[in-house]
Design a protein around this motif. Structure first.
Motif, PDB file in Angstrom:
ATOM      1  N   TRP A  74      18.457 -29.478 -96.678  1.00  0.00           N
ATOM      2  CA  TRP A  74      18.551 -27.692 -96.824  1.00  0.00           C
ATOM      3  C   TRP A  74      19.872 -27.385 -97.407  1.00  0.00           C
ATOM      4  N   ALA A  75      20.704 -28.691 -96.094  1.00  0.00           N
ATOM      5  CA  ALA A  75      22.151 -28.631 -96.813  1.00  0.00           C
ATOM      6  C   ALA A  75      22.860 -29.435 -97.430  1.00  0.00           C
ATOM      7  N   ALA A  76      21.988 -29.697 -98.266  1.00  0.00           N
ATOM      8  CA  ALA A  76      22.319 -30.557 -99.732  1.00  0.00           C
ATOM      9  C   ALA A  76      22.002 -29.787-100.793  1.00  0.00           C
ATOM     10  N   LEU A  77      20.394 -28.407-100.477  1.00  0.00           N
ATOM     11  CA  LEU A  77      20.391 -28.358-101.747  1.00  0.00           C
ATOM     12  C   LEU A  77      20.775 -26.758-101.162  1.00  0.00           C
ATOM     13  N   GLU A  78      21.062 -26.217-100.164  1.00  0.00           N
ATOM     14  CA  GLU A  78      21.805 -24.634-100.573  1.00  0.00           C
ATOM     15  C   GLU A  78      22.818 -24.528-100.972  1.00  0.00           C
ATOM     16  N   PRO A  79      22.660 -23.164-102.015  1.00  0.00           N
ATOM     17  CA  PRO A  79      24.479 -23.658-102.991  1.00  0.00           C
ATOM     18  C   PRO A  79      25.382 -23.068-101.581  1.00  0.00           C
ATOM     19  N   LYS A  80      24.676 -21.951-100.572  1.00  0.00           N
ATOM     20  CA  LYS A  80      26.301 -21.656 -99.845  1.00  0.00           C
ATOM     21  C   LYS A  80      27.074 -22.277 -98.922  1.00  0.00           C
ATOM     22  N   ALA A  81      26.072 -23.383 -98.990  1.00  0.00           N
ATOM     23  CA  ALA A  81      25.725 -24.400 -97.587  1.00  0.00           C
ATOM     24  C   ALA A  81      27.148 -25.367 -98.492  1.00  0.00           C
ATOM     25  N   GLY A  82      27.662 -25.516 -99.231  1.00  0.00           N
ATOM     26  CA  GLY A  82      28.908 -26.176 -99.730  1.00  0.00           C
ATOM     27  C   GLY A  82      30.371 -25.926 -98.674  1.00  0.00           C
ATOM     28  N   ASN A  83      30.958 -27.248 -98.712  1.00  0.00           N
ATOM     29  CA  ASN A  83      32.096 -27.150 -97.857  1.00  0.00           C
ATOM     30  C   ASN A  83      32.556 -26.006 -96.280  1.00  0.00           C
ATOM     31  N   GLN A  84      31.469 -26.396 -95.458  1.00  0.00           N
ATOM     32  CA  GLN A  84      30.894 -26.006 -94.895  1.00  0.00           C
ATOM     33  C   GLN A  84      30.691 -27.174 -93.115  1.00  0.00           C
ATOM     34  N   THR A  85      30.686 -26.136 -92.165  1.00  0.00           N
ATOM     35  CA  THR A  85      30.648 -27.301 -90.970  1.00  0.00           C
ATOM     36  C   THR A  85      29.590 -26.819 -90.188  1.00  0.00           C
ATOM     37  N   PHE A  86      27.750 -27.650 -90.216  1.00  0.00           N
ATOM     38  CA  PHE A  86      27.106 -26.811 -89.198  1.00  0.00           C
ATOM     39  C   PHE A  86      26.557 -27.234 -87.776  1.00  0.00           C
TER      40      PHE A  86
END
Length: 416
Positions: free
Chosen positions: A237-249
């Motif tokens: 999900w984090a790879a393909l979700e545009p909003k997840a770029g340059n984010q920590t989770f």
């Protein structure tokens, strides 16, 4: 259709990531990398390459040149070292050289996102009681009195590399907690050690009891865990979700659990019962060696104390500790315990390495610490992540898989 490259493909998080991507029709090719052994998955989508991530950039280039360009990288590899300074040097250099090899080959021009797997050492949970819940915006613990932390080093390397390429590709970092999963030909994980203890202790006990080896404080504490399978869903999900770029989770199952709820279910699974008085002040476990360790550094909570209205000096002197009413590492050396393991090993045709490589020290820490570890999933939820996994189900399914792979004795046949 995208292509993926996974390092540490035979480890707990890497193996689960491979399985997750294979389930999806959208991935054209999955390149698996590991130091020695080949991925066990037999699928035409998979291309395997052997690589030593401790090699220099030139050496990595020689191994990666036949791989070709990829859209997404899932970096699941790391090397543990008890010396935090050495761990920083090893893992920082490993990531830096790997990215350097991708750059030298021109692969970064094609890359869309780089996923890095870290963990809850991000918040210093290995140093003592943290501020809770832990959130991604919590300040990094750096400088005196904190030891080096290779997660910080890796995140700096990754963000700097993306910036050097004018942010043509993005990154994301995950912080799973106490991962529940299976690693290929690797017995060093939480579930394996837990299954070994439960199998042997309940078999040796005349009353078929299963005593909690840690402390009462830990038994009553609240914690999160991370299913390797759920984490794999998350990194996709984090790879393909545009909003997840340059984010920590933070990545945890989504429930908050406690051993007071999990342990009776574990005992039942192994045909055992919980002792009537699990934590006697004296008597019941007097024949076993206990252990107690005071953590030497101030707990991470000390750093946050003033901001949240607590007395920093009071927190600084209130050290966290690890206590085991049954020292599990010493328990594993007892003659009657070794004998019972050997009986179970021969009965079920198990590998002796399962016992020899069991992570007693790691599980002692997880069961002996006198504090809770709870993280927030609000950031990912706010971006649309809806994944959830019941923690007991994750334990039960993982133990079953370990049994089916011939790593653990089958709980259902212990008394037969």
């Amino acid at each position: 259709m995208p292509t993926a490259l996974i390092t540490g493909a035979t480890g707990i998080t890497g193996r689960a990531t491979v399985q997750q991507l294979l389930k999806s029709d959208q991935w054209t090719k999955i390149i698996t990398l590991s130091r020695s052994q080949k991925s066990s998955h037999d699928d035409p989508k998979i291309q395997h390459a052997t690589i030593d991530l401790q090699g220099d950039t030139k050496d990595m280039v020689s191994h990666l040149k036949e791989v070709g360009e990829v859209d997404y990288v899932f970096f699941c590899a790391y090397l543990a070292d008890p010396d935090e300074g050495k761990a920083l040097e090893i893992n920082g250099t490993m990531l830096k050289n790997f990215i350097g090899a991708l750059r030298d080959l021109g692969y970064l021009k094609h890359l869309k996102r780089f996923i890095l797997v870290n963990g809850l050492k991000q918040y210093g949970v290995h140093l003592g009681v943290p501020k809770m819940p832990m959130v991604e915006t919590d300040t990094w613990l750096e400088g005196n009195p904190w030891p080096p932390n290779f997660y910080y080093e890796q995140q700096r390397i990754l963000s700097a590399a993306a910036a050097a390429d004018a942010n043509l590709w993005t990154w994301a970092v995950t912080y799973p907690q106490d991962v529940i999963g299976v690693a290929q030909a690797n017995f060093m994980n939480l579930a394996t050690a837990l299954g070994l203890y439960a199998s042997v202790y309940s078999s040796v006990s005349e009353d078929h009891e299963l005593a909690f080896p840690g402390c009462k404080e830990n038994y009553m504490a609240f914690n999160n865990w991370t299913s390797a399978k759920l984490h794999a869903e998350f990194v996709e999900w984090a790879a393909l979700e545009p909003k997840a770029g340059n984010q920590t989770f933070n990545v945890v199952n989504g429930d908050t659990e406690s051993w007071q709820n999990l342990w009776p279910r574990l005992a039942e699974r192994y045909g055992a019962k919980v002792p009537k008085n699990m934590f006697p002040k004296e008597g019941k476990y007097k024949d076993f060696e206990s252990s107690h360790v005071d953590m030497p550094t101030p707990p991470p909570l000390w750093y946050h104390a003033e901001k949240i209205g607590l007395d920093p000096e009071e927190i600084k002197n209130d050290h966290s500790w690890l206590h085991q009413q049954i020292d599990i590492a010493k328990w594993a050396e007892r003659p009657e315990v070794v004998k019972k393991w050997e009986e179970l090993r021969d009965k079920f045709g198990l590998d002796q390495k399962t016992w020899d490589n069991a992570t007693w020290v790691f599980i002692s820490f997880l069961l002996g610490r006198n504090y809770s570890c709870v993280t927030s999933m609000s950031k990912a939820r706010g971006m649309g992540w809806k994944g959830y996994q019941d923690t007991w189900t994750a334990f039960d399914e993982t133990l079953t898989e370990l049994e089916e792979q011939g790593i653990l004795p089958k709980a259902s046949e212990l008394r037969k």
